[in-house]
Write a protein that holds these residues in place. Structure first.
Motif, PDB file in Angstrom:
ATOM      1  N   PHE A   1      10.036 -15.007 -11.199  1.00  0.00           N
ATOM      2  CA  PHE A   1       9.877 -13.632 -11.667  1.00  0.00           C
ATOM      3  C   PHE A   1       8.422 -13.175 -11.596  1.00  0.00           C
ATOM      4  CE2 PHE A   1      14.050 -14.191 -13.878  1.00  0.00           C
ATOM      5  CZ  PHE A   1      14.705 -13.221 -13.150  1.00  0.00           C
ATOM      6  N   LEU A   2       7.483 -14.076 -11.808  1.00  0.00           N
ATOM      7  CA  LEU A   2       6.070 -13.710 -11.669  1.00  0.00           C
ATOM      8  C   LEU A   2       5.731 -13.362 -10.219  1.00  0.00           C
ATOM      9  CD1 LEU A   2       4.269 -16.259 -13.997  1.00  0.00           C
ATOM     10  CD2 LEU A   2       4.398 -13.783 -14.273  1.00  0.00           C
ATOM     11  N   LEU A   3       6.210 -14.177  -9.286  1.00  0.00           N
ATOM     12  CA  LEU A   3       5.974 -13.884  -7.871  1.00  0.00           C
ATOM     13  C   LEU A   3       6.634 -12.568  -7.458  1.00  0.00           C
ATOM     14  CD1 LEU A   3       6.410 -17.445  -6.353  1.00  0.00           C
ATOM     15  CD2 LEU A   3       4.289 -16.155  -6.598  1.00  0.00           C
ATOM     16  N   LEU A   4       7.841 -12.333  -7.942  1.00  0.00           N
ATOM     17  CA  LEU A   4       8.524 -11.080  -7.646  1.00  0.00           C
ATOM     18  C   LEU A   4       7.760  -9.888  -8.206  1.00  0.00           C
ATOM     19  CD1 LEU A   4      11.055  -9.790  -6.421  1.00  0.00           C
ATOM     20  CD2 LEU A   4      12.167 -10.086  -8.633  1.00  0.00           C
ATOM     21  N   THR A   5       7.210 -10.055  -9.404  1.00  0.00           N
ATOM     22  CA  THR A   5       6.426  -8.987 -10.019  1.00  0.00           C
ATOM     23  C   THR A   5       5.177  -8.675  -9.196  1.00  0.00           C
ATOM     24  OG1 THR A   5       7.202  -9.649 -12.189  1.00  0.00           O
ATOM     25  CG2 THR A   5       5.237  -8.289 -12.126  1.00  0.00           C
ATOM     26  N   VAL A   6       4.515  -9.711  -8.711  1.00  0.00           N
ATOM     27  CA  VAL A   6       3.319  -9.503  -7.885  1.00  0.00           C
ATOM     28  C   VAL A   6       3.685  -8.772  -6.588  1.00  0.00           C
ATOM     29  CG1 VAL A   6       1.548 -10.689  -6.525  1.00  0.00           C
ATOM     30  CG2 VAL A   6       2.032 -11.415  -8.856  1.00  0.00           C
ATOM     31  N   LEU A   7       4.765  -9.188  -5.951  1.00  0.00           N
ATOM     32  CA  LEU A   7       5.183  -8.528  -4.709  1.00  0.00           C
ATOM     33  C   LEU A   7       5.573  -7.074  -4.948  1.00  0.00           C
ATOM     34  CD1 LEU A   7       7.276 -11.353  -3.038  1.00  0.00           C
ATOM     35  CD2 LEU A   7       5.093 -10.433  -2.258  1.00  0.00           C
ATOM     36  N   LEU A   8       6.327  -6.826  -6.005  1.00  0.00           N
ATOM     37  CA  LEU A   8       6.734  -5.452  -6.299  1.00  0.00           C
ATOM     38  C   LEU A   8       5.547  -4.598  -6.722  1.00  0.00           C
ATOM     39  CD1 LEU A   8      10.138  -5.998  -8.123  1.00  0.00           C
ATOM     40  CD2 LEU A   8       9.766  -5.109  -5.826  1.00  0.00           C
ATOM     41  N   GLY A   9       4.603  -5.198  -7.443  1.00  0.00           N
ATOM     42  CA  GLY A   9       3.398  -4.469  -7.821  1.00  0.00           C
ATOM     43  C   GLY A   9       2.578  -4.072  -6.604  1.00  0.00           C
ATOM     44  N   GLY A  10       2.466  -4.976  -5.646  1.00  0.00           N
ATOM     45  CA  GLY A  10       1.766  -4.655  -4.403  1.00  0.00           C
ATOM     46  C   GLY A  10       2.467  -3.563  -3.621  1.00  0.00           C
ATOM     47  N   ALA A  11       3.794  -3.622  -3.593  1.00  0.00           N
ATOM     48  CA  ALA A  11       4.560  -2.575  -2.900  1.00  0.00           C
ATOM     49  C   ALA A  11       4.381  -1.227  -3.590  1.00  0.00           C
ATOM     50  CB  ALA A  11       6.038  -2.955  -2.845  1.00  0.00           C
ATOM     51  N   LEU A  12       4.396  -1.230  -4.913  1.00  0.00           N
ATOM     52  CA  LEU A  12       4.195   0.021  -5.651  1.00  0.00           C
ATOM     53  C   LEU A  12       2.801   0.578  -5.404  1.00  0.00           C
ATOM     54  CD1 LEU A  12       5.280   2.063  -7.700  1.00  0.00           C
ATOM     55  CD2 LEU A  12       4.320   0.624  -9.490  1.00  0.00           C
ATOM     56  N   PHE A  13       1.794  -0.286  -5.422  1.00  0.00           N
ATOM     57  CA  PHE A  13       0.424   0.155  -5.165  1.00  0.00           C
ATOM     58  C   PHE A  13       0.326   0.803  -3.787  1.00  0.00           C
ATOM     59  CE2 PHE A  13      -3.907  -0.608  -3.640  1.00  0.00           C
ATOM     60  CZ  PHE A  13      -4.640  -0.033  -4.663  1.00  0.00           C
ATOM     61  N   TYR A  14       0.930   0.185  -2.776  1.00  0.00           N
ATOM     62  CA  TYR A  14       0.907   0.732  -1.418  1.00  0.00           C
ATOM     63  C   TYR A  14       1.626   2.084  -1.351  1.00  0.00           C
ATOM     64  CZ  TYR A  14       2.068   1.319   3.486  1.00  0.00           C
ATOM     65  OH  TYR A  14       2.233   1.845   4.739  1.00  0.00           O
ATOM     66  N   LEU A  15       2.799   2.158  -1.964  1.00  0.00           N
ATOM     67  CA  LEU A  15       3.564   3.405  -1.904  1.00  0.00           C
ATOM     68  C   LEU A  15       2.892   4.540  -2.657  1.00  0.00           C
ATOM     69  CD1 LEU A  15       7.234   2.160  -2.184  1.00  0.00           C
ATOM     70  CD2 LEU A  15       6.199   3.398  -0.292  1.00  0.00           C
ATOM     71  N   VAL A  16       2.248   4.225  -3.776  1.00  0.00           N
ATOM     72  CA  VAL A  16       1.570   5.269  -4.547  1.00  0.00           C
ATOM     73  C   VAL A  16       0.442   5.888  -3.717  1.00  0.00           C
ATOM     74  CG1 VAL A  16       0.024   5.627  -6.512  1.00  0.00           C
ATOM     75  CG2 VAL A  16       2.188   4.459  -6.827  1.00  0.00           C
ATOM     76  N   HIS A  17      -0.218   5.077  -2.918  1.00  0.00           N
ATOM     77  CA  HIS A  17      -1.318   5.603  -2.110  1.00  0.00           C
ATOM     78  C   HIS A  17      -0.842   6.285  -0.836  1.00  0.00           C
ATOM     79  CE1 HIS A  17      -4.696   4.284  -4.493  1.00  0.00           C
ATOM     80  NE2 HIS A  17      -4.008   3.196  -4.757  1.00  0.00           N
ATOM     81  N   THR A  18       0.335   5.918  -0.338  1.00  0.00           N
ATOM     82  CA  THR A  18       0.825   6.553   0.884  1.00  0.00           C
ATOM     83  C   THR A  18       1.764   7.729   0.601  1.00  0.00           C
ATOM     84  OG1 THR A  18       2.606   4.937   1.052  1.00  0.00           O
ATOM     85  CG2 THR A  18       0.584   4.470   2.268  1.00  0.00           C
ATOM     86  N   ARG A  19       2.545   7.635  -0.479  1.00  0.00           N
ATOM     87  CA  ARG A  19       3.487   8.705  -0.841  1.00  0.00           C
ATOM     88  C   ARG A  19       3.409   8.971  -2.346  1.00  0.00           C
ATOM     89  NH1 ARG A  19       6.359   5.258   2.631  1.00  0.00           N
ATOM     90  NH2 ARG A  19       6.769   6.209   4.634  1.00  0.00           N
ATOM     91  N   PRO A  20       2.457   9.766  -2.776  1.00  0.00           N
ATOM     92  CA  PRO A  20       2.256   9.967  -4.226  1.00  0.00           C
ATOM     93  C   PRO A  20       3.457  10.563  -4.956  1.00  0.00           C
ATOM     94  CG  PRO A  20       0.387  10.802  -2.987  1.00  0.00           C
ATOM     95  CD  PRO A  20       1.440  10.441  -1.989  1.00  0.00           C
ATOM     96  N   ARG A  21       4.305  11.310  -4.245  1.00  0.00           N
ATOM     97  CA  ARG A  21       5.439  11.941  -4.934  1.00  0.00           C
ATOM     98  C   ARG A  21       6.483  10.931  -5.389  1.00  0.00           C
ATOM     99  NH1 ARG A  21       9.790  12.434  -1.514  1.00  0.00           N
ATOM    100  NH2 ARG A  21       9.343  11.977   0.661  1.00  0.00           N
ATOM    101  N   LEU A  22       6.463   9.725  -4.832  1.00  0.00           N
ATOM    102  CA  LEU A  22       7.416   8.686  -5.226  1.00  0.00           C
ATOM    103  C   LEU A  22       6.899   7.795  -6.356  1.00  0.00           C
ATOM    104  CD1 LEU A  22       8.698   7.460  -1.756  1.00  0.00           C
ATOM    105  CD2 LEU A  22       9.862   8.952  -3.371  1.00  0.00           C
TER     106      LEU A  22
END
Length: 57
Positions: free
Chosen positions: A12-33
């Motif tokens: 679950f920690l590894l999954l959290t890190v991966l999802l956090g990285g994905a969220l960080f990327y998406l927030v910077h590329t598509r702020p509306r999401l």
């Protein structure tokens, strides 16, 4: 803590890190999401926490 519990926590920690990285990327590329994804990921994290608690109980 048993080995199974430790492996679940690590997974679950590894999954959290991966999802956090994905969220960080998406927030910077598509702020509306940003808000819907943050809400969905928070819900999934709470559900995962409950599942781990039930499994380890």
């Amino acid at each position: 803590m048993t080995t199974t519990t430790a492996l679940l926590v690590l997974m679950f920690l590894l999954l959290t890190v991966l999802l956090g990285g994905a969220l960080f990327y998406l927030v910077h590329t598509r702020p509306r999401l940003a808000v819907p994804l943050t809400v969905a990921m928070t819900g999934m994290a709470l559900l995962a926490t409950c599942a781990v608690g039930i499994i380890t109980r």
